[in-house]
Design a protein around this motif. Structure first.
Motif, mmCIF file in Angstrom:
data_model
loop_
_atom_site.group_PDB
_atom_site.id
_atom_site.type_symbol
_atom_site.label_atom_id
_atom_site.label_comp_id
_atom_site.label_asym_id
_atom_site.label_seq_id
_atom_site.Cartn_x
_atom_site.Cartn_y
_atom_site.Cartn_z
ATOM 1 N N ARG A 190 84.891 -17.992 85.426
ATOM 2 C CA ARG A 190 84.109 -19.137 84.965
ATOM 3 C C ARG A 190 83.242 -19.706 86.103
ATOM 4 N N ASP A 191 83.784 -19.771 87.270
ATOM 5 C CA ASP A 191 82.971 -20.383 88.341
ATOM 6 C C ASP A 191 82.013 -19.387 89.008
ATOM 7 N N ASP A 192 81.905 -18.192 88.450
ATOM 8 C CA ASP A 192 80.855 -17.277 88.908
ATOM 9 C C ASP A 192 79.562 -17.491 88.118
ATOM 10 N N PHE A 193 79.573 -18.459 87.224
ATOM 11 C CA PHE A 193 78.364 -18.766 86.464
ATOM 12 C C PHE A 193 77.990 -20.232 86.649
ATOM 13 N N MET A 194 76.688 -20.491 86.812
ATOM 14 C CA MET A 194 76.196 -21.866 86.809
ATOM 15 C C MET A 194 74.918 -21.876 86.003
ATOM 16 N N GLU A 195 74.838 -22.837 85.093
ATOM 17 C CA GLU A 195 73.659 -22.905 84.247
ATOM 18 C C GLU A 195 72.442 -23.268 85.093
ATOM 19 N N GLU A 196 72.645 -24.307 85.887
ATOM 20 C CA GLU A 196 71.576 -24.657 86.814
ATOM 21 C C GLU A 196 72.119 -24.556 88.224
ATOM 22 N N ALA A 197 71.697 -23.515 88.894
ATOM 23 C CA ALA A 197 72.329 -23.203 90.172
ATOM 24 C C ALA A 197 71.433 -23.589 91.338
ATOM 25 N N PRO A 198 72.026 -24.019 92.449
ATOM 26 C CA PRO A 198 71.236 -24.224 93.658
ATOM 27 C C PRO A 198 70.734 -22.877 94.180
ATOM 28 N N LYS A 199 69.767 -22.940 95.069
ATOM 29 C CA LYS A 199 69.095 -21.727 95.569
ATOM 30 C C LYS A 199 70.053 -20.661 96.107
ATOM 31 N N LYS A 200 71.091 -21.132 96.808
ATOM 32 C CA LYS A 200 71.965 -20.167 97.489
ATOM 33 C C LYS A 200 73.124 -19.687 96.633
ATOM 34 N N PHE A 201 73.074 -19.938 95.342
ATOM 35 C CA PHE A 201 74.129 -19.477 94.454
ATOM 36 C C PHE A 201 73.820 -18.036 94.062
ATOM 37 N N PHE A 202 74.469 -17.099 94.729
ATOM 38 C CA PHE A 202 74.143 -15.689 94.490
ATOM 39 C C PHE A 202 75.072 -15.067 93.460
ATOM 40 N N ARG A 203 75.446 -15.858 92.485
ATOM 41 C CA ARG A 203 76.289 -15.306 91.424
ATOM 42 C C ARG A 203 75.473 -15.331 90.143
ATOM 43 N N MET A 204 76.104 -15.626 88.998
ATOM 44 C CA MET A 204 75.352 -15.477 87.760
ATOM 45 C C MET A 204 74.697 -16.781 87.330
ATOM 46 N N THR A 205 73.385 -16.697 87.093
ATOM 47 C CA THR A 205 72.639 -17.839 86.572
ATOM 48 C C THR A 205 71.394 -17.293 85.878
ATOM 49 N N SER A 206 70.881 -18.013 84.923
ATOM 50 C CA SER A 206 69.782 -17.502 84.093
ATOM 51 C C SER A 206 68.612 -16.969 84.909
ATOM 52 N N GLY A 207 68.140 -15.807 84.514
ATOM 53 C CA GLY A 207 66.949 -15.231 85.121
ATOM 54 C C GLY A 207 67.217 -14.462 86.400
ATOM 55 N N LYS A 208 68.472 -14.488 86.910
ATOM 56 C CA LYS A 208 68.766 -13.784 88.169
ATOM 57 C C LYS A 208 69.610 -12.541 87.922
ATOM 58 N N GLU A 209 69.459 -11.596 88.866
ATOM 59 C CA GLU A 209 70.248 -10.361 88.778
ATOM 60 C C GLU A 209 71.472 -10.426 89.680
#
Ligand code: ATP
Ligand code: MG
Length: 567
Positions: free
Chosen positions: A399-418
């Protein structure tokens, strides 16, 4: 040789101060060049990691110098002792990889000790004192003031002989009289001021039953037992240093003109931060149900560490690191954790377990398809091979590997990122679904088929790699997260607080509904694993085919303090 030492570890090790003494004794031909040690636990509790330090030395010296180490149960206090403890002690020593020569019991020597006590009385070197224990204690004096003679000190030998026999026949109440060695009430060493050597105990003994009612004190039993057995080096902890002159005194009385004698050598005991090591306190933790038994994975007992996932080798590594000295201190628990981490990094297979799962749906992956992906068991050990993990449309991630609105340095899962899903594809997050409370219930992503291992884009770099399991191919698991048992570094110093008040309230956290990859179905109790990105875990004996249970042995990184690695 113990099965657990590695050649490399042995070779690196320089001599500790006790090994130096042993080598000098061998060079001088003392005791005909024989080396014999013993490990002498009192069977009044389970062994703890401090005992492991003594065991590694007692058995280690015997192995290194082609001697033998016997296991001797110091069973001179029937009130506190039990067969349960004897069995557990044997199991723990064997688990540590050591083999004893013989098993002895101090109670084997009750007759010889009795005969020796009679000899001392006859020689005018012991007497029966009928004063209460408090009075005897008061008369001891202080280190700077001489003690006072007991009024019974010079009673006739015949009287003492008679009373001593009757003490043992059960004629007198416990505490009504004792046998004391008659040495020197003015000695600067308090232990020489007519020490008590026998007391009355009417509780039956687990081996000798009701045969004896007079029991020898530690100081009278230990050295003599060493002598009867042929021990050459009697290794013990520093608190016995002040007892050594008395140890030698009794041996001198016993051996007469013989050449052979045992030597007592003391070393520092192991104290560890965030725990207690006294068997009395450990028993209290068990009795007050502050822990779930002696083998609770938070306990500093050997069986506790075993259940927690520590390996014998990790304990050996730790003991080698701390060494043996003449100074008491306290060792950082982080050093022990570092040893097990180092060991498991080399030996534990890597697997995927999701502790706090949330669904991840790969929307461009067919519903009825699955693929077996290859997972490397241990990148540190090429011989450890690989296993397969199923990939499908519906996965679980943390669960905490995803953030809907993530800060820049969140290199886990968030919309639009690989991100890369470990051992599988690079996926790009496309959104999520929430329930009426705003809780995220599903996350969506699309995979790139060209990024699977062996495909043209498999080397494409993305910042984050996540662990995952397939929803339909994974198993339900319970995971027990342990932390330090006590909240403070040195609980033994908190004299005014009860043990219950000192316990870390977060020392156990039980997670249910975790998801483990199917490969773990075959795992057996105590098997060690690295859960990718989370830490080292092992299978708890509570685990069943339907319900896997894991213990966290140690996290991947130290979160408490900097390791003071002396190695
Ligand atoms: P406790 O005070 O916890 O009851 P103990 O010293 O009475 O421990 P024993 O069963 O008598 O326990 O110990 C057997 C051997 O283990 C002794 O030689 C003792 O010196 C050694 N030992 C006990 N505790 C430690 C420790 N913390 N570090 C190193 N050696 C230890
Ligand atoms: Mg003891």
């Amino acid at each position: 040789m113990s099965d657990i030492h590695t050649k490399e570890e042995e070779g690196k090790k320089s001599l500790n101060f006790i090994e130096t003494i042993v080598e000098n004794d061998l060079a001088e031909g003392k005791n005909d060049g024989c080396i014999q040690t013993r490990f002498p636990p009192e069977p009044n509790g389970y062994l703890h990691i401090g005992h492991a330090k003594a065991i590694c030395l007692d058995f280690g010296i015997a192995e290194r110098y082609n001697g033998i180490c016997n296991l001797r149960f110091d069973d001179t206090n029937p009130v506190k002792e039990d067969v349960e403890y004897i069995d557990s002690i044997k199991e723990d020593i064997e688990w540590l990889g050591f083999h004893w020569g013989n098993i002895y019991y101090a109670s084997d020597y009750f007759q010889q000790l009795w005969d020796f006590a009679i000899q001392l009385i006859q020689e005018g070197k012991a007497y029966v004192d009928e004063q209460p224990a408090e009075v005897i204690a008061q008369q001891k004096g202080t280190p700077t003031q001489p003690g006072t003679d007991s009024p019974y000190r010079n009673r006739p030998v015949e009287e003492s002989l008679d009373l001593f026999r009757r003490m043992n026949e059960g004629e007198f109440e416990e505490g009504s009289m004792v046998l004391r060695a008659k040495i020197d009430m003015a000695s600067p060493n308090m232990h020489f001021r007519d020490p008590i050597i026998y007391r009355i105990i009417k509780h039956p003994h687990h081996r000798t039953g009701t045969a004896w009612k007079a029991y020898p004190m530690y100081d009278f039993a230990h050295g003599q037992s060493d002598y009867f057995e042929g021990v050459t080096h009697s290794l013990c902890t520093l608190e016995f240093e002040v007892h050594r002159p008395l140890y030698d005194y009794f041996i001198n009385q016993l051996k007469g003109d013989g050449d052979y004698r045992p030597y007592q050598i003391e070393f520092n005991r192991l104290n560890l931060t965030y725990t207690v090591m006294s068997k009395r306190k450990l028993l209290q933790l068990v009795q007050e149900k502050l822990v779930n038994g002696w083998d609770d994975p938070r306990m500093p007992t050997i069986c506790g560490f075993r259940r927690r996932g520590y390996t014998p080798r990790s304990i050996h590594k730790f003991i080698n690191k701390i060494g043996y000295t003449k100074f008491d201190g306290i060792i950082d628990m982080a050093l022990l954790e570092h040893s097990v981490r180092e060991e498991l990094n080399q030996s534990a297979p890597r697997v995927s377990v999701v502790l706090n799962p949330v669904k991840l749906i790969i929307t461009n992956y067919p519903e009825d398809k699955f693929e077996m992906m290859t997972a490397i068991n241990n990148p540190e050990d090429p011989e450890a091979g690989t296993h397969e993990i199923a990939f499908s449309r519906e996965l679980f991630i943390e669960r905490d590997d995803f953030m809907e609105e993530a800060p820049k340095k969140f290199f886990r899962m968030t919309s639009g990122k690989e991100v890369r899903l470990k051992n599988a594809y690079i996926v790009k997050c496309t959104g999520c679904k929430k329930d009426e409370n705003g809780e995220i219930v599903e996350i969506y992503a699309e995979h790139d088929p060209m990024t699977r291992s062996g495909m043209p884009d498999s080397d494409r770099k993305v910042k984050g790699t996540l662990h995952w399991v397939s929803a339909n191919h994974s198993l339900e698991a319970e995971v027990r997260l342990y932390d330090r048992l006590f909240s403070m570094e040195n609980p033994s110093e908190e004299k005014d607080k009860s043990l219950a008040e000192l316990i870390n309230p977060d020392s156990l956290q039980v997670l249910t509904g975790c998801r483990a990859e199917a490969h773990l179905k075959e795992a057996k109790p105590l098997d060690n694993f690295q859960f990718q990105r989370l830490g080292y875990f092992n299978v708890d004996p509570d685990s069943t085919a339907d319900r896997l249970v894991f213990n966290r042995t140690v996290s991947l990184k130290d979160t408490w303090s900097k390791v003071k690695d002396k190695a």
